[in-house]
Design a protein around this motif. Structure first.
Motif, mmCIF file in Angstrom:
data_model
loop_
_atom_site.group_PDB
_atom_site.id
_atom_site.type_symbol
_atom_site.label_atom_id
_atom_site.label_comp_id
_atom_site.label_asym_id
_atom_site.label_seq_id
_atom_site.Cartn_x
_atom_site.Cartn_y
_atom_site.Cartn_z
ATOM 1 N N PHE A 118 56.993 -33.901 -14.173
ATOM 2 C CA PHE A 118 58.615 -33.799 -13.305
ATOM 3 C C PHE A 118 58.459 -33.593 -12.166
ATOM 4 O O PHE A 118 57.593 -32.600 -11.631
ATOM 5 C CB PHE A 118 58.958 -33.369 -13.937
ATOM 6 C CG PHE A 118 60.911 -33.308 -13.582
ATOM 7 C CD1 PHE A 118 61.303 -35.139 -13.753
ATOM 8 C CD2 PHE A 118 61.171 -32.400 -12.906
ATOM 9 C CE1 PHE A 118 62.919 -35.157 -13.474
ATOM 10 C CE2 PHE A 118 62.665 -32.706 -12.182
ATOM 11 C CZ PHE A 118 63.581 -33.928 -12.356
ATOM 12 N N LEU B 106 55.527 -30.197 -17.469
ATOM 13 C CA LEU B 106 55.905 -29.870 -18.915
ATOM 14 C C LEU B 106 55.247 -29.769 -19.949
ATOM 15 O O LEU B 106 55.563 -28.894 -20.776
ATOM 16 C CB LEU B 106 56.415 -30.962 -19.904
ATOM 17 C CG LEU B 106 57.954 -31.203 -20.774
ATOM 18 C CD1 LEU B 106 58.941 -29.787 -20.783
ATOM 19 C CD2 LEU B 106 58.503 -31.852 -21.265
ATOM 20 N N ASP C 237 57.378 -39.456 -22.971
ATOM 21 C CA ASP C 237 58.500 -39.102 -22.113
ATOM 22 C C ASP C 237 59.396 -39.385 -23.230
ATOM 23 O O ASP C 237 60.153 -40.307 -23.963
ATOM 24 C CB ASP C 237 58.811 -39.706 -21.135
ATOM 25 C CG ASP C 237 59.893 -39.144 -20.744
ATOM 26 O OD1 ASP C 237 60.966 -39.265 -21.629
ATOM 27 O OD2 ASP C 237 59.853 -39.753 -19.873
ATOM 28 N N PHE C 238 58.770 -38.023 -24.701
ATOM 29 C CA PHE C 238 60.230 -38.191 -25.652
ATOM 30 C C PHE C 238 61.644 -38.209 -25.443
ATOM 31 O O PHE C 238 62.343 -39.517 -26.242
ATOM 32 C CB PHE C 238 60.087 -36.978 -26.203
ATOM 33 C CG PHE C 238 57.853 -37.101 -26.943
ATOM 34 C CD1 PHE C 238 57.431 -38.219 -27.928
ATOM 35 C CD2 PHE C 238 57.491 -36.046 -26.656
ATOM 36 C CE1 PHE C 238 56.539 -37.444 -28.546
ATOM 37 C CE2 PHE C 238 56.279 -35.799 -26.799
ATOM 38 C CZ PHE C 238 55.792 -36.403 -28.228
ATOM 39 N N ALA C 239 61.730 -37.866 -24.210
ATOM 40 C CA ALA C 239 63.418 -38.231 -24.041
ATOM 41 C C ALA C 239 63.529 -40.305 -24.154
ATOM 42 O O ALA C 239 64.594 -40.756 -24.421
ATOM 43 C CB ALA C 239 64.010 -37.710 -22.886
ATOM 44 N N PHE D 32 63.309 -41.620 -27.824
ATOM 45 C CA PHE D 32 63.620 -41.874 -28.308
ATOM 46 C C PHE D 32 65.211 -42.013 -28.404
ATOM 47 O O PHE D 32 65.519 -42.561 -28.915
ATOM 48 C CB PHE D 32 63.981 -39.825 -28.886
ATOM 49 C CG PHE D 32 62.802 -40.145 -29.930
ATOM 50 C CD1 PHE D 32 62.392 -40.629 -30.718
ATOM 51 C CD2 PHE D 32 61.939 -38.841 -29.905
ATOM 52 C CE1 PHE D 32 61.018 -40.040 -31.797
ATOM 53 C CE2 PHE D 32 61.143 -38.442 -29.765
ATOM 54 C CZ PHE D 32 60.337 -38.922 -31.133
ATOM 55 N N LYS D 33 65.525 -41.534 -26.757
ATOM 56 C CA LYS D 33 67.006 -43.054 -26.422
ATOM 57 C C LYS D 33 66.803 -43.748 -25.950
ATOM 58 O O LYS D 33 67.786 -44.667 -25.478
ATOM 59 C CB LYS D 33 67.697 -41.587 -25.258
ATOM 60 C CG LYS D 33 67.918 -40.259 -25.011
ATOM 61 C CD LYS D 33 68.246 -39.092 -24.759
ATOM 62 C CE LYS D 33 69.514 -39.147 -24.800
ATOM 63 N NZ LYS D 33 69.745 -38.007 -23.796
ATOM 64 N N SER E 190 62.141 -39.950 -17.420
ATOM 65 C CA SER E 190 61.737 -39.060 -15.843
ATOM 66 C C SER E 190 60.975 -37.892 -15.315
ATOM 67 O O SER E 190 60.677 -37.708 -14.887
ATOM 68 C CB SER E 190 62.908 -38.328 -16.434
ATOM 69 O OG SER E 190 62.759 -37.457 -17.745
ATOM 70 N N LEU E 191 60.124 -38.608 -16.418
ATOM 71 C CA LEU E 191 58.376 -38.108 -16.640
ATOM 72 C C LEU E 191 57.151 -38.787 -15.845
ATOM 73 O O LEU E 191 57.471 -40.318 -16.288
ATOM 74 C CB LEU E 191 58.414 -37.301 -17.901
ATOM 75 C CG LEU E 191 58.973 -36.584 -18.074
ATOM 76 C CD1 LEU E 191 58.706 -35.896 -19.814
ATOM 77 C CD2 LEU E 191 59.191 -35.414 -17.520
ATOM 78 N N SER F 207 58.080 -33.237 -35.522
ATOM 79 C CA SER F 207 59.038 -33.022 -34.698
ATOM 80 C C SER F 207 59.946 -31.737 -34.401
ATOM 81 O O SER F 207 59.631 -31.389 -33.616
ATOM 82 C CB SER F 207 60.462 -33.734 -34.593
ATOM 83 O OG SER F 207 61.109 -33.992 -33.817
ATOM 84 N N GLY G 169 58.079 -29.690 -32.893
ATOM 85 C CA GLY G 169 57.886 -29.809 -31.497
ATOM 86 C C GLY G 169 58.581 -28.940 -30.751
ATOM 87 O O GLY G 169 58.725 -28.791 -29.358
ATOM 88 N N TYR G 170 59.345 -29.859 -31.469
ATOM 89 C CA TYR G 170 61.061 -28.365 -31.228
ATOM 90 C C TYR G 170 60.533 -26.787 -31.064
ATOM 91 O O TYR G 170 61.568 -25.933 -30.125
ATOM 92 C CB TYR G 170 62.154 -29.023 -32.193
ATOM 93 C CG TYR G 170 63.560 -28.020 -31.771
ATOM 94 C CD1 TYR G 170 64.186 -28.985 -31.559
ATOM 95 C CD2 TYR G 170 63.523 -26.405 -32.162
ATOM 96 C CE1 TYR G 170 65.494 -28.897 -31.082
ATOM 97 C CE2 TYR G 170 65.154 -26.244 -32.015
ATOM 98 C CZ TYR G 170 66.153 -27.021 -31.448
ATOM 99 O OH TYR G 170 67.170 -26.753 -30.988
#
Lengths: 187, 187
Positions: free
Chosen positions: A60, A70, A81-83, A86-87, A92-93, A129, A132-133
């Motif tokens: 980032f 990260l 960039d998982f964010a 998934f969204k 952002s990465l 997942s 990963g969390y």
């Protein structure tokens, strides 16, 4: 037949040959060169990547132009960039290669089709997942509560063997310390 | 029939009445008082908790005795020591109530049985885990790259309405700033 992909999935999920025939048809093998980008910032995120060979990082860039790392990732790790993925938002990465890499790419649409066609893959991705969390939770606690020296020791444990393959400047950026501080820890 | 539980799950997964009959038989409703612990440090982690009412937090005490808050959670959030739960290890976090709470508890064994009996729940937990992962990723980037003021602004966005229900000392601990720094931001 791709033995790497099959072995990777079978660490978590039992597969029939028929399951695996379907599964591998969803993945696309891709090669990238050192310094090449898989994902750039502020773009759509189409895929997640399972790494077969190479070393990659996700990072980032803040508004001062400073890079914050990260994640590092090598064989058998997933990166994206998982964010953004998934969204289904712009990234952002950035994700790029520290060494030449071979990866297996899976698109968002294909991930969802695959999970509904082969239920054992829904299980596989749930478990992946969850772990990963857990890894991110450890990283947050480390950032909040540990000294630079302790974070460095955690890094060596989490990424054994990486220390000789990753430029010191990048390790410093991952740990959130200056290159000079890292040199003192490293010696 | 528990309408809260059904609505919560149906935000992600389509359920038949029969699915839901099975699902709700796996959850155990529990009530806790303000300051009561759901999970204490260094103990086995048996359950994850879906919150119906109340405010809870998960936190980590470092070796100097300082509390670092990983997460606040209220209605429709899940909370646990997920590392301890998924890896079936002893907890490094504590989970306790900031206000009286009602939660739906699900054990590790029951989670796995439920996912195999009702495949749509495997999907539900995969998607939940993906979004949980994304939230942690944002928190890491925030810790690494943002000023105290920016982290405070992120907090207000992520937890709207919490600001009047959570003691300032705890918000400071979540943000990783002193109580005095928070006061300057807050005014």
């Amino acid at each position: 037949m791709n033995p790497f992909l099959k072995e990777h999935i079978q660490e978590i999920a039992n597969l029939t040959d028929n399951d695996f025939e379907i599964i591998q048809s969803f993945f696309v093998k891709k090669r990238f060169r050192k310094r090449q980008f898989l994902i750039q910032e502020h773009q759509s995120v189409y895929e997640i990547f399972l790494i077969e060979k190479g070393i990659l990082k996700s990072s980032f860039i803040d508004h001062t132009g400073k890079e914050h790392i990260l994640q590092f990732a090598t064989a058998n790790w997933w990166i994206s960039d998982f964010a953004g993925f998934f969204k289904q938002e712009t990234s952002s990465l950035a994700v790029d290669c520290i060494e030449d890499a071979e990866v297996h790419a899976l698109s968002f649409e294909d991930l969802n089709i695959l999970c509904s066609k082969v239920p054992v893959m829904e299980h596989f991705f749930r478990v992946k997942s969850n772990f990963g969390y857990v890894a991110l939770q450890q990283r947050i606690l480390s950032l909040m509560s540990k000294s630079a020296k302790e974070r460095y020791e955690d890094f060596i444990k989490q990424y054994p063997g990486f220390i000789d393959h990753i430029p010191k400047q990048l390790i410093a950026s991952y740990l959130g310390v200056s290159r000079e501080t890292l040199s003192r820890l490293y010696l």
